[in-house]
Scaffold this motif. Structure first.
Motif, PDB file in Angstrom:
ATOM      1  N   ALA A 104       0.815  -1.219   0.000  1.00 51.87           N
ATOM      2  CA  ALA A 104       0.000   0.000   0.000  1.00 51.87           C
ATOM      3  C   ALA A 104       0.848   1.268   0.000  1.00 51.87           C
ATOM      4  CB  ALA A 104      -0.933   0.014   1.212  1.00 51.87           C
ATOM      5  N   GLY A 105       2.125   1.159   0.412  1.00 53.29           N
ATOM      6  CA  GLY A 105       2.995   2.331   0.422  1.00 53.29           C
ATOM      7  C   GLY A 105       3.452   2.761   1.798  1.00 53.29           C
ATOM      8  N   LYS A 106       3.184   1.960   2.825  1.00 52.05           N
ATOM      9  CA  LYS A 106       3.528   2.354   4.197  1.00 52.05           C
ATOM     10  C   LYS A 106       5.030   2.565   4.369  1.00 52.05           C
ATOM     11  CE  LYS A 106       1.845  -1.279   6.224  1.00 52.05           C
ATOM     12  NZ  LYS A 106       1.557  -2.048   4.987  1.00 52.05           N
ATOM     13  N   THR A 107       5.824   1.589   3.953  1.00 49.59           N
ATOM     14  CA  THR A 107       7.275   1.698   4.119  1.00 49.59           C
ATOM     15  C   THR A 107       7.837   2.839   3.282  1.00 49.59           C
ATOM     16  OG1 THR A 107       7.496  -0.650   4.659  1.00 49.59           O
ATOM     17  CG2 THR A 107       9.467   0.478   3.860  1.00 49.59           C
ATOM     18  N   THR A 108       7.246   3.074   2.120  1.00 47.06           N
ATOM     19  CA  THR A 108       7.689   4.196   1.287  1.00 47.06           C
ATOM     20  C   THR A 108       7.470   5.515   2.010  1.00 47.06           C
ATOM     21  OG1 THR A 108       7.223   2.969  -0.745  1.00 47.06           O
ATOM     22  CG2 THR A 108       7.362   5.367  -0.918  1.00 47.06           C
ATOM     23  N   VAL A 109       6.343   5.653   2.697  1.00 44.72           N
ATOM     24  CA  VAL A 109       6.083   6.870   3.477  1.00 44.72           C
ATOM     25  C   VAL A 109       7.176   7.067   4.520  1.00 44.72           C
ATOM     26  CG1 VAL A 109       4.525   7.962   5.141  1.00 44.72           C
ATOM     27  CG2 VAL A 109       3.587   6.839   3.117  1.00 44.72           C
ATOM     28  N   VAL A 110       7.496   6.002   5.248  1.00 43.05           N
ATOM     29  CA  VAL A 110       8.529   6.097   6.285  1.00 43.05           C
ATOM     30  C   VAL A 110       9.882   6.461   5.677  1.00 43.05           C
ATOM     31  CG1 VAL A 110       9.844   4.791   8.002  1.00 43.05           C
ATOM     32  CG2 VAL A 110       7.369   4.527   7.858  1.00 43.05           C
ATOM     33  N   ARG A 111      10.204   5.853   4.566  1.00 41.10           N
ATOM     34  CA  ARG A 111      11.500   6.135   3.939  1.00 41.10           C
ATOM     35  C   ARG A 111      11.596   7.579   3.469  1.00 41.10           C
ATOM     36  NH1 ARG A 111      12.662   1.866  -0.569  1.00 41.10           N
ATOM     37  NH2 ARG A 111      14.770   2.775  -0.412  1.00 41.10           N
ATOM     38  N   ILE A 112      10.492   8.133   3.002  1.00 40.77           N
ATOM     39  CA  ILE A 112      10.507   9.539   2.585  1.00 40.77           C
ATOM     40  C   ILE A 112      10.614  10.460   3.803  1.00 40.77           C
ATOM     41  CG2 ILE A 112       9.099  11.393   1.589  1.00 40.77           C
ATOM     42  CD1 ILE A 112       7.987   9.335  -0.390  1.00 40.77           C
ATOM     43  N   LEU A 113       9.766  10.233   4.809  1.00 40.34           N
ATOM     44  CA  LEU A 113       9.747  11.118   5.974  1.00 40.34           C
ATOM     45  C   LEU A 113      11.052  11.071   6.756  1.00 40.34           C
ATOM     46  CD1 LEU A 113       6.115  10.557   7.340  1.00 40.34           C
ATOM     47  CD2 LEU A 113       6.946  12.356   5.815  1.00 40.34           C
ATOM     48  N   SER A 114      11.768   9.955   6.658  1.00 43.46           N
ATOM     49  CA  SER A 114      13.047   9.824   7.373  1.00 43.46           C
ATOM     50  C   SER A 114      14.238  10.164   6.484  1.00 43.46           C
ATOM     51  CB  SER A 114      13.191   8.410   7.933  1.00 43.46           C
ATOM     52  OG  SER A 114      13.124   7.441   6.911  1.00 43.46           O
ATOM     53  N   THR A 115      14.008  10.765   5.343  1.00 48.79           N
ATOM     54  CA  THR A 115      15.019  11.299   4.409  1.00 48.79           C
ATOM     55  C   THR A 115      15.797  10.220   3.669  1.00 48.79           C
ATOM     56  OG1 THR A 115      16.977  11.488   5.848  1.00 48.79           O
ATOM     57  CG2 THR A 115      15.332  13.265   5.986  1.00 48.79           C
ATOM     58  N   LEU A 116      15.332   8.966   3.705  1.00 51.55           N
ATOM     59  CA  LEU A 116      16.070   7.904   3.030  1.00 51.55           C
ATOM     60  C   LEU A 116      15.890   7.947   1.516  1.00 51.55           C
ATOM     61  CD1 LEU A 116      15.449   4.932   5.485  1.00 51.55           C
ATOM     62  CD2 LEU A 116      17.492   6.363   5.261  1.00 51.55           C
ATOM     63  N   ILE A 117      14.730   8.388   1.068  1.00 51.37           N
ATOM     64  CA  ILE A 117      14.494   8.591  -0.368  1.00 51.37           C
ATOM     65  C   ILE A 117      13.748   9.900  -0.545  1.00 51.37           C
ATOM     66  CG2 ILE A 117      14.464   6.124  -0.926  1.00 51.37           C
ATOM     67  CD1 ILE A 117      11.414   6.271  -1.053  1.00 51.37           C
ATOM     68  N   GLY A 118      13.793  10.444  -1.734  1.00 55.28           N
ATOM     69  CA  GLY A 118      13.110  11.696  -2.004  1.00 55.28           C
ATOM     70  C   GLY A 118      11.699  11.468  -2.510  1.00 55.28           C
ATOM     71  N   ALA A 119      10.858  12.449  -2.313  1.00 55.77           N
ATOM     72  CA  ALA A 119       9.498  12.426  -2.848  1.00 55.77           C
ATOM     73  C   ALA A 119       9.484  13.026  -4.240  1.00 55.77           C
ATOM     74  CB  ALA A 119       8.560  13.201  -1.930  1.00 55.77           C
ATOM     75  N   ASP A 120       8.480  12.673  -5.020  1.00 51.39           N
ATOM     76  CA  ASP A 120       8.312  13.254  -6.352  1.00 51.39           C
ATOM     77  C   ASP A 120       7.498  14.535  -6.318  1.00 51.39           C
ATOM     78  OD1 ASP A 120       9.700  11.102  -7.400  1.00 51.39           O
ATOM     79  OD2 ASP A 120       7.884   9.947  -7.839  1.00 51.39           O
ATOM     80  N   GLY A 121       6.761  14.729  -5.230  1.00 50.98           N
ATOM     81  CA  GLY A 121       5.946  15.931  -5.122  1.00 50.98           C
ATOM     82  C   GLY A 121       5.358  16.045  -3.727  1.00 50.98           C
ATOM     83  N   GLY A 122       4.863  17.248  -3.416  1.00 48.65           N
ATOM     84  CA  GLY A 122       4.255  17.487  -2.120  1.00 48.65           C
ATOM     85  C   GLY A 122       5.152  18.288  -1.198  1.00 48.65           C
ATOM     86  N   ALA A 123       4.564  18.779  -0.122  1.00 51.36           N
ATOM     87  CA  ALA A 123       5.286  19.557   0.889  1.00 51.36           C
ATOM     88  C   ALA A 123       5.261  18.807   2.208  1.00 51.36           C
ATOM     89  CB  ALA A 123       4.642  20.932   1.052  1.00 51.36           C
ATOM     90  N   VAL A 124       6.425  18.708   2.859  1.00 54.61           N
ATOM     91  CA  VAL A 124       6.544  17.947   4.109  1.00 54.61           C
ATOM     92  C   VAL A 124       7.377  18.728   5.110  1.00 54.61           C
ATOM     93  CG1 VAL A 124       7.267  15.790   5.190  1.00 54.61           C
ATOM     94  CG2 VAL A 124       6.469  15.773   2.814  1.00 54.61           C
ATOM     95  N   ARG A 125       6.893  18.766   6.359  1.00 55.00           N
ATOM     96  CA  ARG A 125       7.672  19.303   7.464  1.00 55.00           C
ATOM     97  C   ARG A 125       7.743  18.247   8.555  1.00 55.00           C
ATOM     98  NH1 ARG A 125       8.916  24.550   6.912  1.00 55.00           N
ATOM     99  NH2 ARG A 125       9.568  24.733   9.090  1.00 55.00           N
ATOM    100  N   VAL A 126       8.953  18.008   9.038  1.00 54.78           N
ATOM    101  CA  VAL A 126       9.191  17.041  10.104  1.00 54.78           C
ATOM    102  C   VAL A 126       9.957  17.744  11.217  1.00 54.78           C
ATOM    103  CG1 VAL A 126      10.279  14.859  10.736  1.00 54.78           C
ATOM    104  CG2 VAL A 126       9.244  15.117   8.467  1.00 54.78           C
ATOM    105  N   ALA A 127       9.411  17.697  12.424  1.00 60.83           N
ATOM    106  CA  ALA A 127      10.024  18.375  13.580  1.00 60.83           C
ATOM    107  C   ALA A 127      10.258  19.853  13.302  1.00 60.83           C
ATOM    108  CB  ALA A 127      11.326  17.689  13.977  1.00 60.83           C
ATOM    109  N   GLY A 128       9.359  20.460  12.543  1.00 60.60           N
ATOM    110  CA  GLY A 128       9.451  21.882  12.241  1.00 60.60           C
ATOM    111  C   GLY A 128      10.367  22.240  11.097  1.00 60.60           C
ATOM    112  N   HIS A 129      10.977  21.257  10.446  1.00 60.39           N
ATOM    113  CA  HIS A 129      11.933  21.505   9.372  1.00 60.39           C
ATOM    114  C   HIS A 129      11.369  21.064   8.023  1.00 60.39           C
ATOM    115  CE1 HIS A 129      14.954  22.327  12.425  1.00 60.39           C
ATOM    116  NE2 HIS A 129      14.663  21.176  12.996  1.00 60.39           N
ATOM    117  N   ASP A 130      11.656  21.836   7.000  1.00 58.15           N
ATOM    118  CA  ASP A 130      11.257  21.470   5.651  1.00 58.15           C
ATOM    119  C   ASP A 130      12.076  20.269   5.196  1.00 58.15           C
ATOM    120  OD1 ASP A 130      11.679  21.678   2.552  1.00 58.15           O
ATOM    121  OD2 ASP A 130       9.848  22.812   2.979  1.00 58.15           O
TER     122      ASP A 130
END
Length: 310
Positions: free
Chosen positions: A41-67
């Protein structure tokens, strides 16, 4: 800052396969947020993106207040990740694994030793600190793995399938550890296919299917949105069964079992109203039980790949 993670329109494809199709996420600080979904479904992909392991193709994300796109180093400094597969080095002892992580975090020898000692005590690993990690049980390895994640004192921890393969006792121990971390102000982002795990731990849950978030809310909110809840009434004879059926109207009856199923959301108000109607009609019941949808029902109702749920 009250939001640990925010994502808007998050997209990711691998070749022609769209894995994340514009998802939105909103995770409050100091809570456990669970992402559910079938395999693929994409769960691990979400984690890998949010943890900076891979890049996203689009969208805006902030983690711990950082872009996420502009400040990946700041994001990495604020998070910890415990993946599906243990990062424990089998050739080192438990203590040596923690000291290695302390070196990687540039804590210094004295500070690293203090942190390792604290975490060994916190995760009940002190007696096994000098043993090779290869001799640890599955539950001990997962606890050590999470302890290694905590060496840098992260504010947000990503747990990707943290209890896969653990026995029930070890799972419960891990749950207690997660609750303790959240009580201390840590934010947990949990991906799991164990629905009871999400029900036990998560303050909010998002259901991911075919790259889209198909529902989000508390466990109770998600359950209330699924039909199928009912109150089951049992009677001692057919006469009382017939009388109750006349009073209640649209019910499902089982004459062999002498039971009626009355559609209901399972709330106290609904139960009280039902019993008051029967009482006014002088209909006596022998017993009752309340059936409300669980997260399994939510999962089956909202996802197409039902055969992949555990």
């Amino acid at each position: 800052m009250t939001r640990a993670i925010t994502a808007t329109g998050l997209r990711k494809s691998f070749g022609d396969k769209v894995v994340l199709d514009g998802i939105d996420l909103d995770v409050e600080q100091g809570t456990t947020f669970s992402l559910l979904g079938p395999n693929g479904a994409g769960k691990t992909t979400v984690v890998r993106i949010l943890s900076t392991l891979i890049g996203a193709d689009g969208g805006a994300v902030r983690v711990a207040g950082h872009d996420l796109a502009r400040e990946p180093a700041a994001v990495r400094a604020a998070i910890g990740v415990t993946g599906q597969f243990s990062a424990v080095d089998n050739l080192l002892t438990g203590e040596e694994n923690l000291l290695l992580m302390a070196d990687l975090q540039h804590l210094g020898r004295a500070a690293g030793q203090r942190r390792a000692t604290e975490l060994l005590q916190l995760f009940d690993l002190t007696e096994s600190a000098g043993k090779m990690a290869s001799t640890y049980s599955g539950g001990m390895r997962r606890r050590l793995d999470l302890a290694m994640t905590l060496v840098g004192d992260p504010r947000i921890i990503f747990l990707d399938e943290p209890t896969t393969g653990l026995d029930p006792r070890s799972r419960r121990t891990m749950w207690q550890t997660i609750r303790r971390l959240v009580a201390g102000g840590v934010t947990i982002f949990l991906t799991t296919q164990y629905l009871d795990e999400a029900d036990e731990l998560a303050d909010r849950i998002a259901v991911l299917d075919h790259g889209k978030v198909v529902a989000v809310g508390t466990a109770a909110e998600l359950k209330r949105g699924i039909p199928g809840g009912h109150i089951s009434l049992q009677f001692t004879d057919t006469a009382r069964l017939d009388a109750a059926a006349r009073v209640l109207g649209a019910v499902t009856r089982d004459d062999d079992a002498l039971t009626l199923q009355v559609p209901s959301d399972g709330s106290v108000l609904a139960l009280r109203t039902l019993l008051d109607r029967l009482d006014r009609a002088s209909v006596e019941i022998h017993g009752l039980s309340v059936h409300t949808p669980d997260l399994d029902d939510v999962f089956f109702a909202l996802t197409a790949q039902k055969e992949n749920v555990r």
